[in-house]
Design a protein around this motif. Structure first.
Motif, mmCIF file in Angstrom:
data_model
loop_
_atom_site.group_PDB
_atom_site.id
_atom_site.type_symbol
_atom_site.label_atom_id
_atom_site.label_comp_id
_atom_site.label_asym_id
_atom_site.label_seq_id
_atom_site.Cartn_x
_atom_site.Cartn_y
_atom_site.Cartn_z
ATOM 1 N N LEU A 91 -10.843 36.526 -11.514
ATOM 2 C CA LEU A 91 -10.912 35.283 -10.734
ATOM 3 C C LEU A 91 -12.022 35.354 -9.685
ATOM 4 O O LEU A 91 -12.777 34.387 -9.508
ATOM 5 N N THR A 96 -12.966 32.171 -15.134
ATOM 6 C CA THR A 96 -11.722 31.392 -15.088
ATOM 7 C C THR A 96 -10.977 31.387 -16.417
ATOM 8 O O THR A 96 -9.761 31.624 -16.460
ATOM 9 N N THR A 97 -11.675 31.116 -17.515
ATOM 10 C CA THR A 97 -11.029 31.056 -18.834
ATOM 11 C C THR A 97 -10.451 32.412 -19.210
ATOM 12 O O THR A 97 -9.322 32.503 -19.701
#
Length: 197
Positions: A91, A96-97
């Motif tokens: 993060l 993000t993914t």
């Protein structure tokens, strides 16, 4: 106070190495190369103590009640803490993914550990049966440790560091073996639980 034997000492060392791993992973993440290598070495040493303490305890007949308590506790502490730390770093690095995918893996691991630990306690209290580690449980542990090492090593491999393919494959294997192990324990030991007691 009695002196700890070698396997129990190694288990305690494993517990102490976990915060060192977390600290190096998070605070060294912006340092090229070494920010990957140092946490990787610390984690590999942590995982090696898990292999070593079990081997020594069995071969040298050093299995103790304290060892039965501290060894699985150290394992859970290592696995869950390292995965949460890796999730935080994903993060912080803006992946993000990747982080969202890994979050589901962490949830699966956490729920499995919670479920199996609760099952062990209930079965032991109601029927006196000891829930022994199965082959699926051992495969799960190895896949979690090897998978975590592969995730940590991925930034050092230019071919896969952009696609995160190594991380995704590792996550899939960890999730699959964790679920398989959890289902196996439920299938084997649920019949020992009497809901009327």
């Amino acid at each position: 106070m009695k002196r700890l034997n070698l396997p129990n000492t190694l288990s305690l060392i494993r517990v102490l190495l976990v915060p060192i791993f977390v600290a190096t992973l998070i605070f060294m993440r912006d340092i090229p190369i070494w920010g990957c290598v140092v946490p990787l070495i610390v984690y590999a040493l942590t995982a090696f103590t898990d292999f070593l303490d079990g081997q020594i305890a069995r071969r040298c007949n050093m299995i103790t009640d304290f060892g039965k308590f501290i060894d699985p506790l150290a394992d859970k502490f290592m696995v869950l803490s390292s995965m949460i730390a890796i999730l935080v770093v994903m993060l912080l690095n803006g992946y993000t993914t990747l982080a969202l995918t890994f979050m589901w893996v962490v949830i699966i691991v956490f729920l499995r550990e919670l479920g199996v630990t609760s099952l062990r306690l209930v079965v032991a209290n109601t029927s006196g049966e000891v829930v022994a580690a199965s082959i699926f449980g051992k495969v799960k542990t190895v896949s979690q440790m090897v998978g975590t090492i592969l995730i940590l090593i991925e930034p050092l491999i230019p071919v896969v560091q952009d696609t995160h393919m190594l991380s995704y494959v590792s996550m899939a294997v960890i999730a699959f073996t964790t679920l398989l192990s959890g289902i196996d324990y439920l299938k084997t030991y649920l019949p020992y639980i009497d809901a009327n007691k």
